[in-house]
Design a protein around this motif. Structure first.
Motif, mmCIF file in Angstrom:
data_model
loop_
_atom_site.group_PDB
_atom_site.id
_atom_site.type_symbol
_atom_site.label_atom_id
_atom_site.label_comp_id
_atom_site.label_asym_id
_atom_site.label_seq_id
_atom_site.Cartn_x
_atom_site.Cartn_y
_atom_site.Cartn_z
ATOM 1 N N GLU A 196 56.886 -42.228 6.180
ATOM 2 C CA GLU A 196 58.009 -42.553 5.359
ATOM 3 C C GLU A 196 58.350 -44.174 5.365
ATOM 4 O O GLU A 196 58.952 -44.692 4.564
ATOM 5 C CB GLU A 196 59.379 -41.961 5.935
ATOM 6 C CG GLU A 196 59.118 -40.363 6.084
ATOM 7 C CD GLU A 196 59.414 -39.762 4.438
ATOM 8 O OE1 GLU A 196 59.664 -40.615 3.592
ATOM 9 O OE2 GLU A 196 59.489 -38.747 4.568
ATOM 10 N N THR A 212 57.658 -43.928 1.366
ATOM 11 C CA THR A 212 58.243 -42.760 0.827
ATOM 12 C C THR A 212 59.612 -42.756 1.370
ATOM 13 O O THR A 212 60.333 -41.861 0.551
ATOM 14 C CB THR A 212 57.412 -41.561 1.060
ATOM 15 O OG1 THR A 212 57.038 -41.488 2.206
ATOM 16 C CG2 THR A 212 56.106 -41.508 0.196
ATOM 17 N N LYS A 244 55.040 -31.652 2.700
ATOM 18 C CA LYS A 244 54.419 -32.911 2.595
ATOM 19 C C LYS A 244 53.480 -33.412 3.580
ATOM 20 O O LYS A 244 52.658 -34.538 3.426
ATOM 21 C CB LYS A 244 55.693 -34.178 2.943
ATOM 22 C CG LYS A 244 56.588 -34.131 1.478
ATOM 23 C CD LYS A 244 58.008 -34.552 1.896
ATOM 24 C CE LYS A 244 58.043 -35.984 2.368
ATOM 25 N NZ LYS A 244 59.202 -36.248 2.791
ATOM 26 N N ILE A 258 54.657 -35.279 -6.133
ATOM 27 C CA ILE A 258 55.701 -36.191 -5.967
ATOM 28 C C ILE A 258 57.037 -35.871 -6.465
ATOM 29 O O ILE A 258 58.025 -35.678 -5.903
ATOM 30 C CB ILE A 258 55.522 -37.892 -6.133
ATOM 31 C CG1 ILE A 258 54.466 -38.060 -5.209
ATOM 32 C CG2 ILE A 258 56.847 -38.614 -6.276
ATOM 33 C CD1 ILE A 258 54.019 -39.511 -5.653
ATOM 34 N N GLN A 279 55.243 -45.238 -3.173
ATOM 35 C CA GLN A 279 55.011 -43.730 -2.947
ATOM 36 C C GLN A 279 53.748 -43.581 -2.227
ATOM 37 O O GLN A 279 52.776 -44.485 -2.262
ATOM 38 C CB GLN A 279 54.614 -43.089 -4.570
ATOM 39 C CG GLN A 279 55.957 -42.910 -5.318
ATOM 40 C CD GLN A 279 56.945 -41.921 -4.486
ATOM 41 O OE1 GLN A 279 56.430 -40.982 -3.617
ATOM 42 N NE2 GLN A 279 58.117 -41.654 -4.765
ATOM 43 N N HIS A 280 53.447 -42.387 -1.654
ATOM 44 C CA HIS A 280 51.990 -42.175 -1.052
ATOM 45 C C HIS A 280 51.164 -42.126 -2.126
ATOM 46 O O HIS A 280 51.035 -41.309 -2.968
ATOM 47 C CB HIS A 280 52.123 -40.774 -0.215
ATOM 48 C CG HIS A 280 51.308 -40.674 0.779
ATOM 49 N ND1 HIS A 280 49.909 -41.074 0.572
ATOM 50 C CD2 HIS A 280 51.408 -40.416 2.135
ATOM 51 C CE1 HIS A 280 49.328 -40.665 1.866
ATOM 52 N NE2 HIS A 280 50.040 -40.362 3.024
#
Lengths: 267, 299
Positions: free
Chosen positions: A93, A98, A31, B93, B84-85
């Motif tokens: 986050e 996320t 990530k 993802i 979501q990023h």
């Protein structure tokens, strides 16, 4: 109403086990690289240290073209960028939301934070080693270009000090990320810590005698600065200074931050 | 199976969720219905341990969500497809979820196929996705662990009509295989079409819940006659509450059998007699939430 429970039909599969920490560490490392911003942030360490090295060759007086000069030059980009990487690994986050997915896949939030800490430190160590290598290449190139003698005036131990100091900075950033959980707030807090606090504590130490003796036990950056001096091994007391100030500035706030993380609402 | 017992969430003096209890059963689609700000999302976040309840509890498959060993393999969750990023690709993802759950990489292809994301789309960054594509990606993430229970917050948002139809078939199929599906929506017609059970919430409190067929029945009876006044008097004489409906018929809470008998006794010829769900769930929804919804009483 007829509410007969129908058994859920699906192919048999192995028993459900919690994700092991090693797997979570791999996921968190992934990530950190797999967003555009994350990738370029990590790439910028290499770019910035290369630029700093070139600047030393171009602008430093010939008498100072030694390895420690290169390391001092790459120190600033590392002290700025590494902690930001650690901060964003936590705060995204919340800022990017996320966490809604992350913490429903793994509700034990401490494990996620631990995985983030471990992968941040691992990436940090690797980045510092790469930066030291770039500095070494710069030293070789600088001596070759300018015709000055090649001076390796940083011992492996002193290089290790440099790694430890850089990772301490990274962990300060990580702690602020956990404590504040907002990207901009944590980055600003880190810059205040890194660039404003030393001046204030330095002023206090020079004007107040009682603080002068206390400073090594209170001021983390003062205690930590000996890691960047390239002045031989640290004494036991100097390590004790780092341990005590580290406990005050790092462990205690990190513990408080972890409590917030576990209790905070993710929305 | 999801069991929610007396869930309550207070923020200071404000009670967002107030003593909410319901059960979502296997083999059935449970629709969680309510106007915006009613507390649906807060309730769902408490179910999946993202928000700590002030009091009460929720269990999924007999355990608190946080006690499930690897929740993604048992409960598929989609709370907000936009969370979501933006700088991450759809495929990455999905890959994060696949890797976290310890699933084979081949599962990625199965999921993108299932939700009809092309390779080119999956390799784009989510910041460039439409809301509909994000919903499909979110559904893929929720389903990747082949979970028994699905908890989906407004999954139909942003989908085109074909997408809504696809989603409906997908969730229906999941329930028909014995899975538990809980989905929230303020899209009343969508819930009416898909749900077996309905839990209706307004201002944090449950306003009504039960099987869809029962709830529709409870909406009362619409009756019409040539001599409307005589019918009105006859029904009132039986102690039935009668009010005129907007198109010149009468509306009563009594069921059609009783209304028919009353009319027969009074010798009144009926021209229409039916259960009052002609306008669908929306009428009931507006009626039931009229006292608690933000817009005030609906026309």
């Amino acid at each position: 109403m007829t509410t007969t429970a129908i058994p859920y039909v699906r192919p048999p599969r192995p028993a459900v086990h919690p994700a092991p920490l090693s797997r979570l560490i791999r996921v968190e490392r992934r990530k950190m690289f797999n967003t555009r911003s994350g990738f370029w942030l990590i790439a910028s360490i290499v770019i910035a240290t290369a630029l700093a090295t070139i600047a030393v060759i171009l602008f430093a007086p010939d008498s100072e073209l030694t390895y420690s000069t290169y390391i001092q030059a790459i120190r600033l980009p590392i002290a700025v960028i590494l902690p930001i990487i650690a901060i964003l690994s936590v705060t995204s986050e919340w800022s990017q939301r996320t966490g809604l997915t992350t913490f429903t896949l793994v509700p034990r939030r401490r494990r996620i934070i631990a995985a983030k800490a471990i992968s941040s430190v691992a990436i940090g160590v690797l980045a510092v080693l790469v930066a030291l290598a770039i500095g070494a290449l710069g030293n070789l190139a600088g001596a070759g270009i300018t015709g000055t003698p090649l001076v390796w005036n940083a011992s492996p131990l002193e290089c290790l000090h440099f790694v430890v100091g850089s990772i301490l900075n990274l962990m300060i950033g990580f702690m602020l990320g956990v404590l504040i959980r907002a990207s901009i707030g944590a980055v600003v807090a880190y810059f205040l810590y890194q660039f404003l606090l030393p001046g204030i504590l330095g002023l206090l130490a020079s004007s107040q005698n009682w603080f002068q003796d206390l400073q090594p036990w209170i001021d983390l950056q003062y205690a930590q600065s000996r890691l960047h001096l390239f002045d031989g091994p640290l004494t036991g007391e100097q390590w004790a200074n780092i341990a005590v100030t580290g406990a005050i500035w790092l462990l205690i706030p990190l513990t408080i931050g972890l409590r917030f993380v576990v209790r905070s609402e993710v929305k | 199976m999801i069991i929610v017992e007396r869930l309550t969430k207070k923020y200071g003096g404000f009670t967002a969720v107030d003593d909410v209890s319901f059960v979502a059963r296997p083999g059935r689609v449970t629709g969680f219905l309510g106007p915006n700000g009613a507390g649906k999302s807060t309730t769902m976040r408490m179910m999946v341990a993202l928000t700590a309840p002030t009091s009460g509890s929720a269990t999924v498959l007999g355990r608190r969500f946080a006690d499930l060993p690897n929740p993604g393999l048992e409960v598929g969750v989609l709370l907000d497809a936009s969370a979501q990023h933006a700088g991450r690709t759809g495929r990455e993802i999905l890959a994060i979820a696949q890797q976290t759950l310890g699933l084979p990489v081949a599962r990625l292809r199965e999921m993108t196929d299932l939700v009809s994301l092309t390779d080119a789309e999956a390799d784009r960054r989510v910041g460039n996705y439409s809301l509909g594509m994000r919903q499909r990606l979110g559904i893929a993430t929720a389903l990747i662990g082949d979970p028994e229970v699905l908890i989906l917050d407004e999954p139909a948002n942003g989908l085109d009509p074909a997408g809504i139809r696809w989603m409906r078939d997908l969730l229906r199929g999941h329930a028909d295989r014995g899975g538990t599906v809980l989905l929230s929506s303020h899209l009343l017609n969508e819930i009416e079409v898909i749900a077996d059970d309905i839990v209706m919430i307004g201002n944090g409190r449950i306003v009504s819940q039960g099987a869809k067929t029962d709830l529709l029945h409870a909406a009362g009876t619409v009756v019409r006659a040539e001599d409307l006044n005589a019918l009105d008097r006859a029904l009132a004489a039986w102690g039935l509450e009668v009010r005129p409906s907007e198109d010149g018929a009468l509306h009563t809470d009594a069921d059609a059998v009783l209304v028919g008998k009353v009319a027969l006794n009074a010798g009144i010829a009926l021209t229409e007699l039916r259960a009052a769900h002609g306008a669908g769930l929306e009428e009931m929804f507006l009626e039931l939430t009229a006292g608690t919804q933000r817009e005030g009483a609906a026309a």
